[in-house]
Motif scaffolding. Structure first.
Motif, PDB file in Angstrom:
ATOM      1  N   GLU A  67       0.743  -1.313  -0.060  1.00 10.95           N
ATOM      2  CA  GLU A  67       0.101  -0.074  -0.049  1.00 10.95           C
ATOM      3  C   GLU A  67       0.842   1.505  -0.049  1.00 10.95           C
ATOM      4  O   GLU A  67       2.019   1.269   0.516  1.00 10.95           O
ATOM      5  N   TYR A  68       0.516   2.282  -0.483  1.00 13.38           N
ATOM      6  CA  TYR A  68       0.686   3.744  -0.216  1.00 13.38           C
ATOM      7  C   TYR A  68       0.810   3.891   1.401  1.00 13.38           C
ATOM      8  O   TYR A  68      -0.013   3.270   2.151  1.00 13.38           O
ATOM      9  N   VAL A  69       1.606   4.835   1.755  1.00 11.78           N
ATOM     10  CA  VAL A  69       1.466   5.188   3.086  1.00 11.78           C
ATOM     11  C   VAL A  69       1.410   6.493   3.301  1.00 11.78           C
ATOM     12  O   VAL A  69       1.810   7.469   2.480  1.00 11.78           O
ATOM     13  N   PRO A  70       1.116   7.253   4.273  1.00 12.27           N
ATOM     14  CA  PRO A  70       0.744   8.533   4.494  1.00 12.27           C
ATOM     15  C   PRO A  70       2.106   9.264   4.725  1.00 12.27           C
ATOM     16  O   PRO A  70       3.186   8.762   5.232  1.00 12.27           O
ATOM     17  N   PHE A  71       2.312  10.574   4.478  1.00  6.95           N
ATOM     18  CA  PHE A  71       3.456  11.536   5.083  1.00  6.95           C
ATOM     19  C   PHE A  71       2.705  12.732   5.515  1.00  6.95           C
ATOM     20  O   PHE A  71       1.979  13.439   4.896  1.00  6.95           O
ATOM     21  N   LEU A  72       2.786  12.900   6.666  1.00 15.35           N
ATOM     22  CA  LEU A  72       2.116  14.052   7.475  1.00 15.35           C
ATOM     23  C   LEU A  72       3.160  14.830   8.265  1.00 15.35           C
ATOM     24  O   LEU A  72       4.050  14.231   8.844  1.00 15.35           O
ATOM     25  N   ALA A  73       3.157  16.160   7.661  1.00 17.29           N
ATOM     26  CA  ALA A  73       4.307  16.864   8.430  1.00 17.29           C
ATOM     27  C   ALA A  73       3.784  18.041   9.134  1.00 17.29           C
ATOM     28  O   ALA A  73       2.979  18.892   8.711  1.00 17.29           O
ATOM     29  N   TYR A  74       4.347  18.375  10.398  1.00 16.87           N
ATOM     30  CA  TYR A  74       3.808  19.592  11.218  1.00 16.87           C
ATOM     31  C   TYR A  74       4.907  20.180  11.873  1.00 16.87           C
ATOM     32  O   TYR A  74       5.800  19.306  12.283  1.00 16.87           O
ATOM     33  N   SER A  75       4.843  21.405  12.044  1.00 15.95           N
ATOM     34  CA  SER A  75       5.673  22.371  12.890  1.00 15.95           C
ATOM     35  C   SER A  75       4.995  23.462  13.290  1.00 15.95           C
ATOM     36  O   SER A  75       4.314  24.164  12.650  1.00 15.95           O
ATOM     37  N   PRO A  76       4.855  23.768  14.606  1.00 20.39           N
ATOM     38  CA  PRO A  76       4.457  25.252  15.074  1.00 20.39           C
ATOM     39  C   PRO A  76       4.998  26.337  14.129  1.00 20.39           C
ATOM     40  O   PRO A  76       4.317  27.347  14.135  1.00 20.39           O
ATOM     41  N   GLY A  77       6.270  25.855  13.399  1.00 23.39           N
ATOM     42  CA  GLY A  77       6.782  27.275  12.615  1.00 23.39           C
ATOM     43  C   GLY A  77       6.365  27.041  11.370  1.00 23.39           C
ATOM     44  O   GLY A  77       6.520  27.851  10.344  1.00 23.39           O
ATOM     45  N   LEU A  78       5.329  26.054  10.841  1.00 24.28           N
ATOM     46  CA  LEU A  78       4.661  26.110   9.588  1.00 24.28           C
ATOM     47  C   LEU A  78       3.820  27.048   9.213  1.00 24.28           C
ATOM     48  O   LEU A  78       2.817  27.579  10.121  1.00 24.28           O
ATOM     49  N   GLU A  79       3.761  27.765   8.237  1.00 21.20           N
ATOM     50  CA  GLU A  79       2.658  28.753   7.799  1.00 21.20           C
ATOM     51  C   GLU A  79       1.568  28.101   6.878  1.00 21.20           C
ATOM     52  O   GLU A  79       1.658  28.323   5.799  1.00 21.20           O
ATOM     53  N   GLY A  80       0.812  27.430   7.702  1.00 24.03           N
ATOM     54  CA  GLY A  80      -0.150  26.903   6.978  1.00 24.03           C
ATOM     55  C   GLY A  80      -0.141  25.283   6.388  1.00 24.03           C
ATOM     56  O   GLY A  80       1.005  25.185   6.112  1.00 24.03           O
ATOM     57  N   GLY A  81      -1.060  24.650   6.436  1.00 20.68           N
ATOM     58  CA  GLY A  81      -0.858  23.292   5.778  1.00 20.68           C
ATOM     59  C   GLY A  81      -1.213  23.229   4.191  1.00 20.68           C
ATOM     60  O   GLY A  81      -1.693  24.179   3.793  1.00 20.68           O
ATOM     61  N   GLY A  82      -1.428  21.831   3.691  1.00 19.80           N
ATOM     62  CA  GLY A  82      -1.799  21.852   2.414  1.00 19.80           C
ATOM     63  C   GLY A  82      -1.385  20.408   1.838  1.00 19.80           C
ATOM     64  O   GLY A  82      -0.490  19.736   2.357  1.00 19.80           O
ATOM     65  N   PRO A  83      -1.882  20.027   0.754  1.00 22.86           N
ATOM     66  CA  PRO A  83      -1.355  18.843   0.145  1.00 22.86           C
ATOM     67  C   PRO A  83       0.046  18.923  -0.458  1.00 22.86           C
ATOM     68  O   PRO A  83       0.521  20.016  -1.006  1.00 22.86           O
ATOM     69  N   LEU A  84       0.667  17.910  -0.661  1.00 25.34           N
ATOM     70  CA  LEU A  84       2.142  17.766  -1.169  1.00 25.34           C
ATOM     71  C   LEU A  84       1.597  16.677  -2.447  1.00 25.34           C
ATOM     72  O   LEU A  84       0.886  15.684  -2.416  1.00 25.34           O
ATOM     73  N   GLU A  85       2.588  16.600  -3.441  1.00 32.47           N
ATOM     74  CA  GLU A  85       2.622  15.918  -4.550  1.00 32.47           C
ATOM     75  C   GLU A  85       2.957  14.514  -3.913  1.00 32.47           C
ATOM     76  O   GLU A  85       3.976  14.184  -3.122  1.00 32.47           O
TER      77      GLU A  85
END
Length: 396
Positions: free
Chosen positions: A344-362
């Motif tokens: 299967e495909y696996v998820p990739f979720l990235a987060y930091s309090p320093g990120l300026e908003g989220g959204g999709p990645l290719e």
């Protein structure tokens, strides 16, 4: 480009998000670990995973997507010709596996291997088949205790496992036999990825219970990885759970064993309160070992909810110089046929309090983007021959 002082990489062992295009070659067409858990167990209470964009990545009936996700989210395809725990983790750190590791699922291990194992260990082997660890203990545990034999079995993975009752086999003796098995299975024709000690307690059927004293004897990675690159530059590489076993200690500066996935998250939260520079690499195995292989979507669903609670606490401890990455190493769809991992495909979720908003990645064509991104963050060159390109700039 934003760079981080600390990166926390957490592997939700087996949480796949849908069959890859080549899943049919592995007998896994239509598998979807996360999707089928949701279908079987209903809406989940996972507010933190929802905030990071997991439901945007994999929509689910009865669960709303996050309108303004905090994380960057996408899916990764495995490039290696495998769906094994070890090769999945190795690929994350840059190693592409062309030839799958040997498995002995259909007929058990060859008589010659078993004969050598019995001679050197001084114990008769019983079992020698592909089986669930809990089931084979129920089936053969009383015989092992009564006769002094040892239970040897395998699975769909490239693995040789030895069960031993802690009261009658003795842990040190179990580990000794596993070290012998590891030496024997270094031969090319018998080579398996891991030999695993599977201790248990209890005196009769219905009372047997596996303990947390499991130990993995894994092959060393066949090349240098991102972990080696980080360590060589004086960065911390902290391993939680079975990460140290998977990499045979290569590229690791500190490690700790976890009794459960909840314990592993607690250890990771404690590490987040330390001052270090580098990578904290965590594997949470219960998703796979307790629920995926045992085909229990309800138990798997509750494990995801427990993880989400710990995730919220971890996120509260992260600062602007920290990056959190969540992923998986393969699927193990608990509603699918058999007890095998699923391609299967696996998820990739990235987060930091320093990120300026989220959204999709290719979508990315290899798990290797993870190691490459981590190395790029610390301005460290990946070892020669590794795969994957950094997506650090795309994280925002």
């Amino acid at each position: 480009m934003k760079r981080y002082r600390r990166i926390f990489l957490i592997v939700l062992d087996s949480l796949g998000i849908g069959a890859m295009p080549d899943a049919g070659k592995y007998g896994d067409e239509g598998a979807d670990t996360f999707g089928h858990i949701l279908k079987a167990a209903g809406p989940l209470e996972i507010p933190n995973l929802k905030k990071l964009g997991l439901l945007n990545l994999h929509p689910a009936p009865g669960m709303e997507v996050e309108e303004n996700p905090l994380g960057r989210y996408g899916r990764l395809a495995e490039a290696s010709n495998s769906k094994d725990t070890m090769t999945g983790h190795w690929e994350m750190m840059g190693l592409w596996t062309e030839k799958p590791l040997r498995t002995f699922t259909e007929h058990g291990f060859p008589p010659e291997l078993i004969a050598e194992l019995e001679k050197r260990c001084g114990k008769r082997v019983i079992g020698n088949k592909s089986a669930s660890g809990t089931q084979i203990i129920e089936e053969l545990g009383e015989e092992e205790i009564r006769t002094g034999a040892m239970i040897v079995y395998t699975s769909a993975d490239s693995v040789l496992q030895i069960c031993g009752n802690e009261e009658t086999f003795d842990l040190d003796n179990l580990y000794r036999c596993c070290r012998i098995a590891r030496e024997i299975t270094m031969k090319d024709e018998w080579k398996v990825g891991r030999v695993i000690a599977r201790p248990y307690v209890g005196k009769k059927k219905g009372e047997f219970k596996r303990t947390s004293n499991r130990h993995d004897y894994a092959l060393k990675p066949f090349g240098k990885t991102a972990l080696d690159a980080l360590k060589s530059q004086g960065l911390d590489v902290l391993a939680v759970g079975k990460i140290n076993d998977i990499f045979s200690g290569e590229g690791i500066t500190w490690s700790c064993h976890s009794d459960s996935s909840v314990h592993g998250m607690r250890q990771t939260i404690e590490i987040s309160q330390r001052d270090f520079r580098g990578l904290c690499f965590t594997n949470l195995v219960d998703f796979d070992a307790l629920w995926g292989h045992r085909r229990d979507p309800q138990g798997y669903a509750r494990e995801i909810e427990k993880f989400d609670q710990g995730l919220g606490e971890l996120m509260d401890h992260l600062g602007r110089e920290d990056l959190l990455i969540l992923t998986a190493d393969h699927g193990t769809d608990p509603t699918y046929k058999g007890t095998d991992h699923t391609r299967e495909y696996v998820p990739f979720l990235a987060y930091s309090p320093g990120l300026e908003g989220g959204g999709p990645l290719e979508e990315q064509s290899t798990f290797g983007v993870i190691g490459a991104t981590i190395a790029d963050n610390f301005e460290v060159s990946m070892p020669s021959g590794t795969i994957g390109s950094s997506i650090l700039k795309r994280l925002g």
